[in-house]
Design a protein around this motif. Sequence first.
Motif, PDB file in Angstrom:
ATOM      1  N   UNK A   1       0.959  -1.446  -0.126  1.00 50.90           N
ATOM      2  CA  UNK A   1       0.328   0.218  -0.172  1.00 50.90           C
ATOM      3  C   UNK A   1       1.074   1.352  -0.327  1.00 50.90           C
ATOM      4  N   UNK A   2      -0.047   2.360   0.307  1.00 47.31           N
ATOM      5  CA  UNK A   2       0.879   3.391   0.432  1.00 47.31           C
ATOM      6  C   UNK A   2       1.931   3.996   1.665  1.00 47.31           C
ATOM      7  N   UNK A   3       1.105   3.536   2.089  1.00 47.89           N
ATOM      8  CA  UNK A   3       1.978   3.575   3.676  1.00 47.89           C
ATOM      9  C   UNK A   3       3.095   2.337   3.402  1.00 47.89           C
ATOM     10  N   UNK A   4       3.197   1.774   2.807  1.00 43.60           N
ATOM     11  CA  UNK A   4       4.501   0.549   2.391  1.00 43.60           C
ATOM     12  C   UNK A   4       5.971   1.017   1.253  1.00 43.60           C
ATOM     13  N   UNK A   5       4.961   1.612   0.225  1.00 44.46           N
ATOM     14  CA  UNK A   5       5.686   1.817   0.108  1.00 44.46           C
ATOM     15  C   UNK A   5       6.968   3.325   0.364  1.00 44.46           C
ATOM     16  N   UNK A   6       5.999   3.971   0.907  1.00 42.03           N
ATOM     17  CA  UNK A   6       6.626   5.469   1.480  1.00 42.03           C
ATOM     18  C   UNK A   6       7.178   5.726   2.630  1.00 42.03           C
ATOM     19  N   UNK A   7       7.086   4.545   3.432  1.00 42.89           N
ATOM     20  CA  UNK A   7       8.157   3.883   4.281  1.00 42.89           C
ATOM     21  C   UNK A   7       8.978   2.983   4.150  1.00 42.89           C
ATOM     22  N   UNK A   8       8.918   2.359   3.260  1.00 43.43           N
ATOM     23  CA  UNK A   8      10.568   1.218   2.489  1.00 43.43           C
ATOM     24  C   UNK A   8      11.141   2.626   1.726  1.00 43.43           C
ATOM     25  N   UNK A   9      10.782   3.012   1.033  1.00 44.54           N
ATOM     26  CA  UNK A   9      11.747   4.348   0.496  1.00 44.54           C
ATOM     27  C   UNK A   9      12.123   5.400   1.657  1.00 44.54           C
ATOM     28  N   UNK A  10      11.629   5.635   2.797  1.00 46.12           N
ATOM     29  CA  UNK A  10      12.606   6.399   3.905  1.00 46.12           C
ATOM     30  C   UNK A  10      13.299   5.485   4.340  1.00 46.12           C
ATOM     31  N   UNK A  11      12.593   4.301   4.961  1.00 45.33           N
ATOM     32  CA  UNK A  11      13.848   3.604   5.522  1.00 45.33           C
ATOM     33  C   UNK A  11      15.496   3.286   5.073  1.00 45.33           C
ATOM     34  N   UNK A  12      14.845   2.958   3.515  1.00 46.96           N
ATOM     35  CA  UNK A  12      16.648   2.940   2.712  1.00 46.96           C
ATOM     36  C   UNK A  12      17.083   3.327   3.280  1.00 46.96           C
ATOM     37  N   UNK A  13      16.468   4.818   2.712  1.00 48.97           N
ATOM     38  CA  UNK A  13      17.911   6.502   2.311  1.00 48.97           C
ATOM     39  C   UNK A  13      18.022   6.830   3.889  1.00 48.97           C
ATOM     40  N   UNK A  14      17.504   6.215   5.663  1.00 51.71           N
ATOM     41  CA  UNK A  14      18.140   7.251   5.773  1.00 51.71           C
ATOM     42  C   UNK A  14      18.812   6.629   7.015  1.00 51.71           C
ATOM     43  N   UNK A  15      19.589   7.187   7.624  1.00 52.36           N
ATOM     44  CA  UNK A  15      20.542   6.133   8.324  1.00 52.36           C
ATOM     45  C   UNK A  15      20.508   5.511   9.643  1.00 52.36           C
TER      46      UNK A  15
END
Length: 188
Positions: free
Chosen positions: A71-85
């Motif tokens: 879903x939208x939340x999974x897509x958004x949070x997965x992208x955030x998780x990959x880019x943050x330290x």
Amino acid sequence: MARKIILSMHVSLDGYVATPDGGMDWVRFDDELFRFVGEMTEEADTALYGRKTWEIMDNYWPTADQKPNAGEHDRQHAAWYRRVNKVVISDSMKGRELPRTRIFSGNIAEQVTQLKQEPGSNIMIFGSPGASQVLMENGLIDEYHLFVNPVALNKGIPLFKQKDRVNLKLTATKPYECGVAWLHFRQR
């Protein structure tokens, strides 16, 4: 100016963050709450976890957006998780080298205080009750975003466990359709 550590935690009416075995099947969410949490995470460039929570997160989020039913939340949070330290508080992981991940062990308060002085934006801590309690004990959490669920667990893992009083200032509240009430506190 020092970076802020922002705690985001689901909690029961009686102050528990998980059942005795770590279960969280009582936590409620809806799309509006997912959007709100997504806005909070976008203001952070670092995620701080205890080892157990990091293992759960790292097993799910790197590829969560690639699942057919994402879903939208999974897509958004997965992208955030990959880019943050990421910072993981763990003695057992000491010495491990992982991409975009630092391991803190030993004098956690000193290491987190140094982290807060580094350039960057907010530092988010999701779940991780043990790590959160260490940070609370040392007065290192600046803001608390508590998502109070309409359930009394009567036993489990408590949010607050430290010896000394924690004085907070309530700055905002909001009820959600799913029955969760958001409470925003700042450290006094």
